[in-house]
Design a protein around this motif. Sequence first.
Motif, PDB file in Angstrom:
ATOM      1  N   SER A 156       0.809  -1.213   0.000  1.00  0.00           N
ATOM      2  CA  SER A 156       0.000   0.000   0.000  1.00  0.00           C
ATOM      3  C   SER A 156       0.847   1.270   0.000  1.00  0.00           C
ATOM      4  N   TRP A 184      -1.845   1.933  -5.811  1.00  0.00           N
ATOM      5  CA  TRP A 184      -1.742   0.665  -5.094  1.00  0.00           C
ATOM      6  C   TRP A 184      -2.395   0.776  -3.711  1.00  0.00           C
ATOM      7  N   ARG A 185      -2.204   1.907  -3.055  1.00  0.00           N
ATOM      8  CA  ARG A 185      -2.824   2.101  -1.750  1.00  0.00           C
ATOM      9  C   ARG A 185      -4.349   2.049  -1.876  1.00  0.00           C
ATOM     10  N   VAL A 211      -5.448  -1.585  -2.365  1.00  0.00           N
ATOM     11  CA  VAL A 211      -5.395  -2.386  -1.132  1.00  0.00           C
ATOM     12  C   VAL A 211      -6.556  -2.033  -0.208  1.00  0.00           C
ATOM     13  N   ILE A 212      -6.813  -0.730  -0.042  1.00  0.00           N
ATOM     14  CA  ILE A 212      -7.864  -0.298   0.877  1.00  0.00           C
ATOM     15  C   ILE A 212      -9.250  -0.648   0.339  1.00  0.00           C
ATOM     16  N   GLU A 223     -10.906   3.310   4.768  1.00  0.00           N
ATOM     17  CA  GLU A 223      -9.594   3.697   5.300  1.00  0.00           C
ATOM     18  C   GLU A 223      -9.517   3.433   6.805  1.00  0.00           C
ATOM     19  N   HIS A 243      -9.056  -0.210   7.286  1.00  0.00           N
ATOM     20  CA  HIS A 243      -7.688  -0.553   6.919  1.00  0.00           C
ATOM     21  C   HIS A 243      -6.731  -0.242   8.067  1.00  0.00           C
TER      22      HIS A 243
END
Length: 334
Positions: free
Chosen positions: A29, A35-36, A39-40, A87, A90
């Motif tokens: 992430s 990419w972050r 992932v989230i 978020e 996460h």
Amino acid sequence: MDFLDRLGIDLSSKILMNLEDPSDIVRVSSVSRSWRHFVIANGFVQQLCLRMFPQLSRVSRVIELNKCTVIEPAVGSSHSAELETLEKDHRVYNFLARVCTSSHVYGCIQRAICASSTDSYPGKRVENTLSACRAFYWSSKGQSNPAMPEALTYELVSKFCIITEINICPFEAYFQLGSPIYSAKSVRFRLGYSKTSNDVGKGLLAHSYPSADDKFIWTYTSQEFPMAQKSDTQKFKLPEPVLCVGGILQIELLGRVQRNKADGLFYICMAYVQVVGRSLSPAFGVEILEPSGKFVLLQNKLEKFHDQPIDAIETIARFVQSSAGDLWQIVNRL
């Protein structure tokens, strides 16, 4: 080339789901904003936690307590609110995964709640199983039927613990001819929570097994482990670490081996019980929602996870508090 973009969502997800270390997902992430977001948006950290601990499937929602800053979503913006929720999940699950994989483990019993039966109460009470002194022990009542089970119930140090193994030492009656060992044939472990938020275990000593069992909800039941007929401490390691939500452990002692020659009845006697694991408090807490059995996962932003074993002073203090003034046990413990 950004392979996550080229491979598509499904194939990229299959690749990232092969990661088993939460720190690897954090690194993923951190590569880029895209990419972050990937992932989230897909909740990979939460899925990793669910693989590690299936008990987390009962989480209804996640709450961050004492959060310093709160970003209010724009009015009418459901997308912003959803992103903020993702978020938050996460962050919480990421920290939970790191805490759960911490290396330090220690004793997790806070106090003994009750036993299914007790011979000569209070002299051979269940609290004796928390003492390292083998001269004091818990004894069941005698039974003519060797298949009659017994159960010991304990409250753990917090309502949110990870349990890895349970250590049990059967009692050797050194004062009887031949020093017989009053072990059980096998043991089984159950984890769960109390049905009431009142004083846990109050009045349960008067109940017999399994009527006291009605006071608890069990969310995990282990396999049966055979017990050796030895007076040494026997270690029963769970196949996988188990997340105990509710902080209650019950040890089921199944089958009797030793008959007392004085009265011809079968007894089970235990000298010592230890639960090995780690408490996730005060950084994490739970609020159980009845009657659904689901729970709210709480993270206290102002509290840090204490990744250290309980020191000797605290252990002795707990023992002194639970020994109800039994000076002889205190002296032996010291």
